[in-house]
Design an enzyme around this catalytic site. Structure first.
Site, PDB file in Angstrom:
ATOM      1  N   GLU A  18      -9.902   2.691  -5.287  1.00  0.00           N
ATOM      2  CA  GLU A  18      -9.536   4.070  -4.940  1.00  0.00           C
ATOM      3  C   GLU A  18      -8.400   4.604  -5.812  1.00  0.00           C
ATOM      4  O   GLU A  18      -7.536   5.345  -5.349  1.00  0.00           O
ATOM      5  CB  GLU A  18      -9.170   4.160  -3.455  1.00  0.00           C
ATOM      6  CG  GLU A  18     -10.340   3.819  -2.549  1.00  0.00           C
ATOM      7  CD  GLU A  18      -9.999   3.842  -1.069  1.00  0.00           C
ATOM      8  OE1 GLU A  18     -10.889   4.168  -0.263  1.00  0.00           O
ATOM      9  OE2 GLU A  18      -8.845   3.535  -0.717  1.00  0.00           O
TER      10      GLU A  18
ATOM     11  N   ASP B 182       0.854  -1.186   0.000  1.00  0.00           N
ATOM     12  CA  ASP B 182       0.000   0.000   0.000  1.00  0.00           C
ATOM     13  C   ASP B 182       0.890   1.236   0.000  1.00  0.00           C
ATOM     14  O   ASP B 182       2.127   1.127  -0.039  1.00  0.00           O
ATOM     15  CB  ASP B 182      -0.969   0.001   1.192  1.00  0.00           C
ATOM     16  CG  ASP B 182      -2.323   0.576   0.815  1.00  0.00           C
ATOM     17  OD1 ASP B 182      -2.378   1.759   0.442  1.00  0.00           O
ATOM     18  OD2 ASP B 182      -3.326  -0.153   0.891  1.00  0.00           O
TER      19      ASP B 182
ATOM     20  N   HIS C 108      -2.777   3.091  -4.690  1.00  0.00           N
ATOM     21  CA  HIS C 108      -2.184   2.574  -3.456  1.00  0.00           C
ATOM     22  C   HIS C 108      -0.749   2.091  -3.692  1.00  0.00           C
ATOM     23  O   HIS C 108      -0.318   1.102  -3.103  1.00  0.00           O
ATOM     24  CB  HIS C 108      -3.045   1.450  -2.874  1.00  0.00           C
ATOM     25  CG  HIS C 108      -4.358   1.911  -2.314  1.00  0.00           C
ATOM     26  ND1 HIS C 108      -4.464   2.537  -1.094  1.00  0.00           N
ATOM     27  CD2 HIS C 108      -5.610   1.866  -2.823  1.00  0.00           C
ATOM     28  CE1 HIS C 108      -5.733   2.850  -0.866  1.00  0.00           C
ATOM     29  NE2 HIS C 108      -6.448   2.459  -1.907  1.00  0.00           N
TER      30      HIS C 108
END
Length: 782
Positions: free
Chosen positions: A345, A212, A282
């Site tokens: 995302e 991440d 990420h």
């Protein structure tokens, strides 16, 4: 009101175990009553109780097929587990004849037994036989037998089992949990212990979030800087500097040899590991290590922030080749069918701003950035499929078009999963907030950090992986579900366990057992011995559901308060006011109690005549009516409320604050102001290490400061009222830990709403309230 004598959550679990264990030093056991619930979790599909019992003795043979090393390994691990929890050791006896000999236990593969992960257990007066068609079923039959043998945990040399027949198989194929090791690295030993606990709940999938923005945790031999640089960050705020004023290097990673060991360990327990390498978003940690992967042309740091980051991989062929090489090493380490590629995302700002990315998009004939992500995912899908693997990703991968073979993990509620299933994709349900175990499981003051809204044990038990909008054909595409443990606010392994257990036990029953067997009261009764097992195994399971809660006492007349008690479990509450712990014959709580405003109340939940939770001691004192912690103050807006851990001190316990990231503002409704002469406020400051993307527009500006460091403003009559007091922050600004502010208050009578806001420029640092204390002019006022 003050909660006392509970200490840490581990102590609370210990108190629970001691309360339930009774005579754990005894050297005798008794078979469960014929009408009592068997101590099995998840509950089996079919149970037939029979007359009689079988006595399991120390040294008794456990017969297994001498020709099957896998079955022998299952048997050895079973005997080790039993010896570790009960002190009774069976003797594994390899034999070519595994028929059920008198006075023995047999683990046997049987072509007529339940298939897949199913199994059967037969107990009669002569022997115990665990049968399954496959080793994985035999493993679960052994787990069930171990649970039968650990109804209590008294050290013993003989255990009496009730005669019975169990035939069992799971409802869903995918029964899992996700652990985020990217935000906070956990040691390999903890990862193995976590896998152990999944296996003992018959959960079979460990989704491992390894990369991440905040860290890259998997060694990739071809690209060593991914761990040399990407595995380490400097924490935000005071935690990022050591006692000598030097930057703190925080993180860690798993070597390939460690990963191979963990994979073997999991396989021996019928747990498949699904690794996640999250792309194209990420990826800030990876781009920090290899800046040429990025879209913005800069070199970021490994992020110390939480939230939605804007760094994306670019879409050059060289970057795709890089990721293919990474996935090739991942495939070599993890033999399971699925590889998780994230896909969530991935905000497209950098792609939209990059001439190089836009030129590539146009050259490919792709209409927009969502389609470009779909193209990126399809390229990875082709690569994984060529190597015999199947791609799975978060539900955003639906937005740009998805290869038919891809599997969707639905996290933004259930709708993504519904759409994917109707489109013919296999689906794993993991919706937020339903199965996001980083949400608090209670709003009690001593609950560790996490997200609101609360997702209690009962909420998880009530979850159904099959939404009513699915038709029968689409429902067949739902492989199962999993609980997710995002660790932004779960800094330590103990907090991970606290968040995971017992809520994963509730999910395990939902995913394994037929819906007709689901019963909240029966689940609680079977969870009680499971709580004992967790304690014996050193697992920091939360007692939150079994704890007694006290609402804010209400003063009704001089020296008297109304006290309301509750428990998430719904079990009966008994209480005592005589300084002793409540017993089975103590008064039963029915309605709010009228109590003296000074004294002690002890309370606990009961299951029949047995205490089923820790004793909670509440100290009542008049002064406590004039105190409010942030957990007992009302959030002004409550738009994005978190329970955040302070970043100081470096060692020891840290405070937790309930604070709204968009609007850090608190209200004390109807605060008693008569006779109050001063206010004391315990406050702390946190780094505003949150990347909010477009949500930054929701941040409410602070009131203008009266001095450079700002003030804590107390407004009378609500947040639109006049400033009643302003407490300067100058002294607190240089203290990274808690500070106490104090100021005299103009005299008032009666009650009024008090609003607490911090003035200042910008929103960093994030100031937060720990406690407010209204101090009377004289003790007689109390």
């Amino acid at each position: 009101m003050r909660l006392i004598a509970t200490g840490t959550r581990r102590l609370a679990a210990a108190v629970l175990w001691l309360a339930l264990c009774g005579g754990c030093a005894k050297q005798a056991t008794v078979a469960p009553d014929a009408k009592a619930a068997l101590p099995l979790l998840p509950v089996p599909a079919e149970v037939e109780r029979r007359p009689g019992h079988f006595l399991v003795r120390d040294g008794m043979p456990l017969r297994v097929d001498a020709r099957d090393a896998e079955v022998a390994g299952i048997a050895r691990r079973f005997t080790d587990r039993l010896a570790g929890t009960r002190g009774l050791r069976l003797t594994v006896q390899p034999s070519e004849d595994t028929s059920a000999a008198t006075g023995a236990i047999a683990f046997r593969l049987d072509a007529q037994a339940p298939a897949g992960e199913g199994y059967a257990v037969d107990v009669d007066a002569q022997h115990v036989v665990v049968r399954a068609r496959e080793p994985r079923g035999l493993f679960y039959g052994g787990v069930t037998l171990w649970q039968l043998l650990t109804a209590d945990l008294a050290a013993t040399k003989a255990i009496e089992l009730p005669a019975l027949r169990i035939v069992d198989a799971p409802r869903f194929a995918w029964r899992g949990a996700m652990l985020d090791s990217a935000r906070h690295y956990q040691p390999p030993e903890f990862v193995e212990r976590f896998i152990d606990q999944l296996a003992l709940l018959k959960l079979n999938t460990f989704h491992w979030h390894l990369t991440d923005d905040q860290g890259w945790r998997i060694e990739i031999k071809r690209y060593p800087k991914l761990t040399e640089i990407g595995a380490w960050r400097r924490p935000a705020g005071a935690a990022g500097t050591d006692a000598n004023g030097q930057p703190v290097r925080y993180g860690g990673y798993y070597t390939q040899e460690q990963i191979r060991r963990i994979v073997r360990y999991a396989a021996e327990r019928n747990v498949t590991i699904v690794p996640e390498i999250d792309v194209p978003g990420h990826m800030q940690a990876a781009i920090a290590a290899y800046p040429e992967l990025g879209s913005a042309g800069d070199t970021p740091v490994v992020s110390p922030d939480w939230g939605v980051h804007s760094y994306l991989l670019n879409v050059d062929e060289s970057t795709l080749a890089f990721m293919r090489n990474v996935f090739d090493e991942v495939i070599e380490l993890f033999p399971g069918r699925y590889i998780h590629i994230g896909g969530d995302e991935a905000v497209k700002d950098q792609w939209q701003a990059s001439p190089r990315v836009q030129a590539r998009r146009r050259a490919l004939g792709i209409a927009d950035e969502a389609g470009l992500q779909g193209w990126f995912v399809a390229r990875l899908q082709d690569h994984l499929a060529a190597r015999g693997r199947r791609l799975i990703g978060w539900d955003e991968i639906l937005e740009g078009g998805l290869p038919a073979e891809a599997t969707v993990m639905s996290w933004r509620g259930a709708q993504g999963g519904v759409e994917a299933a109707h489109a013919g994709h296999d689906v794993v349900m993991s919706p937020s907030p339903d199965l996001y175990l980083n949400h608090l499981q209670s709003d009690a003051a001593d609950e560790p950090g996490g997200r609101f809204e609360v997702r209690s044990l009962a909420d998880v038990y009530a979850y159904d992986p099959l939404p009513g909008t699915l038709d029968a054909e689409a429902a067949r595409h739902v492989l199962g579900a999993q609980g997710n443990l995002w660790t932004e606010h779960l800094r330590t392994p103990a907090r991970v366990e606290h968040a995971a257990f017992p809520r994963l036990a509730a999910l395990a029953e939902v995913l394994w057992s037929p819906p007709a067997t689901h019963d909240w009261s029966a689940f609680l009764a079977r969870l009680v011995p499971q709580m004992r097992r967790w304690h014996a195994l050193g697992v920091d399971a939360a007692a939150s559901a079994f704890e007694v809660r006290m609402a804010e006492p209400v003063a009704t007349k001089a020296g008297v308060v109304d006290v309301a008690l509750s428990s998430q479990s719904g079990l009966p509450i008994r209480y005592a006011q005589d300084g002793r712990d409540p017993r089975a014959d103590s008064p039963l709580y029915r309605d709010p109690l009228q109590l003296p405003s000074r004294g002690e109340l002890r309370a606990a939940v009961f299951l029949g005549t047995q205490r089923a939770g820790p004793v909670r001691r509440f100290e009542l004192a008049p002064a406590d009516l004039l105190r409010r912690g942030s957990d007992r103050l009302k959030q002004c807006s409550g738009k994005l409320t978190l329970r955040l851990e302070d970043d100081a001190p470096r060692e020891g316990e840290r405070a937790f604050f309930d604070v709204d990231l968009f609007d850090p503002c608190w209200i004390w409704p109807d605060a008693p102001l008569a006779g109050i002469g001063r206010v004391e406020a315990v406050v702390g400051q946190l780094p505003y290490n949150f990347q909010l993307w477009n949500d930054v527009r929701n941040i409410v500006p602070r009131p203008a400061p009266m001095s450079p460091s700002g003030e804590l403003l107390i407004k009378l009559g609500g947040c639109d009222g006049a400033v009643w007091a302003a407490l300067p922050l100058a002294a607190a600004a240089s203290n990274p830990a808690l500070s106490t502010l104090s100021a005299a208050l103009p005299p008032r009578s009666g009650k009024a709403d008090l609003c607490f806001q911090f003035s200042g420029e910008g929103h960093d640092p994030l100031w937060a309230i720990d406690e407010i204390h209204l101090v009377p002019d004289s003790p007689s006022t109390m």
